[in-house]
Design an enzyme around this catalytic site. Structure first.
Site, PDB file in Angstrom:
ATOM      1  N   LYS A   1      62.475   1.022  19.997  1.00  0.00           N
ATOM      2  CA  LYS A   1      61.076   1.126  20.012  1.00  0.00           C
ATOM      3  C   LYS A   1      60.081   0.021  19.669  1.00  0.00           C
ATOM      4  CE  LYS A   1      58.593   5.821  19.441  1.00  0.00           C
ATOM      5  NZ  LYS A   1      58.274   6.657  18.425  1.00  0.00           N
TER       6      LYS A   1
HETATM    7  C1  E4P Z   1      56.576   9.366  19.480  1.00  0.00           C
HETATM    8  O1  E4P Z   1      57.605   8.833  19.729  1.00  0.00           O
HETATM    9  C2  E4P Z   1      55.680   9.347  18.390  1.00  0.00           C
HETATM   10  O2  E4P Z   1      56.602   9.398  17.208  1.00  0.00           O
HETATM   11  C3  E4P Z   1      54.787  10.602  18.206  1.00  0.00           C
HETATM   12  O3  E4P Z   1      55.216  11.371  19.316  1.00  0.00           O
HETATM   13  C4  E4P Z   1      53.490  10.395  17.647  1.00  0.00           C
HETATM   14  O4  E4P Z   1      53.085  11.628  17.323  1.00  0.00           O
HETATM   15  P1  E4P Z   1      51.627  12.062  16.391  1.00  0.00           P
HETATM   16  O5  E4P Z   1      50.411  11.685  17.198  1.00  0.00           O
HETATM   17  O6  E4P Z   1      51.726  13.393  16.322  1.00  0.00           O
HETATM   18  O7  E4P Z   1      51.742  11.032  15.191  1.00  0.00           O
END
Ligand code: E4P
Length: 218
Positions: A83
């Site tokens: 990522k």
């Molecule tokens: C996605 O890969 C992220 O880890 C995640 O969806 C972030 O979500 P949040 O806005 O609830 O922290």
């Protein structure tokens, strides 16, 4: 639509994997911190539970160090998906890694133009954050619709991974638009199973069945 769970907690992952409905896992530095676990160790454990992509995020901000971190992370297991943030260095890293056959999830996407860049960089997944987009006075689902339209216009293979999902309506809207994947916290995925009329129906059937005095298993 594929279902990923957005957590670094082992038990909820095991529980959802046992349903046979879990296609992958996403983590991020905040979720790793919340788990209190060693990053490498917990990622290895998650990769052993789920067959599909497990996103592990680099924490460097420059391309050269991102590549070094990705080198370490991709050795964890074959299903690790690196990522990277949606920055110039992140997309350079995306281009280099996907060119070598490594899966890449480009995260922190908040505009359709950013998603277009990620697709051009060969991203395996683009992660638009719908919940955070909503929080800031925009409609996260408009963003998903725009990305779907653009990707379909050019037949991009990059999968739209709806992230920052906060409730079941986000999942429904993402599915109606034709997003490829959604990642949600365990609670939201469990909420998808629920309906008050299902509970009421079971209650009624059980009460009537008891009146028959019969059993299926003798
Ligand atoms: C996605 O890969 C992220 O880890 C995640 O969806 C972030 O979500 P949040 O806005 O609830 O922290």
């Amino acid at each position: 639509m594929k279902f990923f769970v957005d957590t670094a907690e082992i038990e909820p992952i095991r529980e959802l994997a046992a349903t046979g409905l879990l296609d992958g896992v996403t983590t991020n530095p905040s979720l790793i911190a919340k788990s209190g676990r060693d990053f490498m160790e917990v990622t290895r454990e998650i990769c052993g539970i789920v067959d599909g992509p497990v996103s592990a995020e680099v924490v460097a901000l420059d391309h050269a160090t991102m590549m070094k971190e990705a080198e370490v992370l991709r050795k964890i297991a074959d299903n690790v998906c690196i990522k990277v943030p949606l920055t110039v260095d992140g997309l350079k890293t995306c281009k280099a890694l996907t060119g070598e056959g490594t899966m890449v999830n480009v995260t922190l996407c908040f505009s359709a133009n950013q998603a277009l860049l990620a697709a051009k960089a060969g991203a395996s997944f683009i992660s638009p954050f719908v919940g955070r987009h909503d929080d800031n006075g925009f409609d996260g689902m408009d963003l998903i619709e725009d990305i779907r339209l653009i990707y379909d216009n050019y037949n991009f293979a990059t999968e739209i991974l709806v992230a920052s999902v906060r409730h079941t309506t986000h999942v429904l809207q993402a599915a109606k638009i034709g997003a490829d994947v959604m990642t949600a916290p365990p609670k939201v995925i469990h909420d998808l199973f629920k309906h008050v009329l299902t509970d009421k129906g079971i209650e009624g059937f059980m009460a009537d069945w008891a009146k028959t005095g019969q059993t299926i298993l003798k």
